[in-house]
Scaffold this active site. Sequence first.
Site, short mmCIF file in Angstrom:
data_model
loop_
_atom_site.label_atom_id
_atom_site.label_comp_id
_atom_site.label_asym_id
_atom_site.label_seq_id
_atom_site.Cartn_x
_atom_site.Cartn_y
_atom_site.Cartn_z
N GLU A 284 0.80 -1.24 0.00
CA GLU A 284 0.00 0.00 0.00
C GLU A 284 0.83 1.29 0.00
O GLU A 284 0.51 2.25 0.69
CB GLU A 284 -0.94 0.01 1.21
CG GLU A 284 -1.90 -1.17 1.23
CD GLU A 284 -2.76 -1.21 2.48
OE1 GLU A 284 -2.58 -0.35 3.37
OE2 GLU A 284 -3.62 -2.11 2.59
N GLU B 47 -7.17 -10.30 -1.04
CA GLU B 47 -7.88 -10.06 0.23
C GLU B 47 -9.38 -9.92 -0.01
O GLU B 47 -10.01 -8.97 0.47
CB GLU B 47 -7.32 -8.82 0.93
CG GLU B 47 -5.82 -8.89 1.17
CD GLU B 47 -5.27 -7.70 1.95
OE1 GLU B 47 -6.07 -6.96 2.56
OE2 GLU B 47 -4.03 -7.53 1.96
#
Length: 383
Positions: free
Chosen positions: A160, A268
Amino acid sequence: MNLKSFSCAALGLLVLSLGSADAQKKAASLKDAYKDAFKIGAAISSFDISSRNPKSIELITSQFNAISPGNELKPESLHPKADVWAWDRADAYVEFGQKNHLWTLGHTLCWHNQTPDHFFFKENGEYKSHDELVETLRSYIETVCTHFGNKVNAWDVVNEIIGEYGEYREKGWVKALGNGEEVVKLAFKYADMYCPKEVELYYNDFNVWRPAHLEGIIKMVKMLKAEGLRIDGVGIQAHWGLNYPKTEYIEDAINKLAALGVKVLITEIDVDVLPLTKEGQIIGHAMEEAQFQLEEFKEFFDPYRDGLPAEVEQQLAERYAELFRIFYSHRDVIDRVTFWGTHDGTSWKNGYPIPRRTNYPLLWNRDYTPHQAYYNVLAIPGK
């Protein structure tokens, strides 16, 4: 809910259930159904694999052939203080994977979140110097990669670091070092240096489907390759909802990442069914403010505390079928699809971005009975 809407929804579920009967006979588990397509994984916690939780262990080992750690291998778990290393939970996770012949992910080496202050600051509170920061990152990656060796199959090296507009996020390592490109180069350089060559190296991020975000990731991957640095795959965190993202955005992201010559990973996945977050991903902690926990907001934001209505159950089943049709059609480039949790009670979506909600984002209910979505996903390869 009126009787008419309930009956129509229930009838739809009955039709879907009957249509999935053949799939159940052909494939007893997700990992069997998708064995010729891609790995099927789940994110697990220490509690999920403890001896106190045999139902969870049975679910994991019967349905999945890959695992990801929820928090056990993040920096704050492994190295909570400058003079403390805590390996027990991480080692138990890795040993569980080895014992049960599960493909095992390490997550994550370099992230702005869940990384203690001692990584960036001296004891007096001042930022470490540039050279001290580089050495901290190097020594951390060396210690972790050396400890686990080839007991893990891959690492999410960087997590991220790209922002919503394709920029580097001014947080954590980027804020400390002042150069996001340098952080990425160093992290992948050291991961390749200290991990065994058979261990794959990935980048992982959310909202990858957003065009500007995607372009930033593509630029970063090209930069790494131009520098001669190894990157084996890019993870698309699929924290999505009933109504977003549009399927064309998902397919565009898969195609553009695959064109870079890296593996594509759905890392995810969960599907949010609750008001507000079923429409889009909310980032930050604004919704945790006390006013949003008042009764009138609670009734609106958390309407399914007593169970998921049949019509929403059907929407969830149809959404999962839609997503897995996309994944299966791209099975030549997708290497793994991982759910972020096992059953609904394990999902982070019960607590974020609004705390203490009852969400139903996964394929199994809290009592380990499958949602209709499970049978829809199971049936896709047979069609």
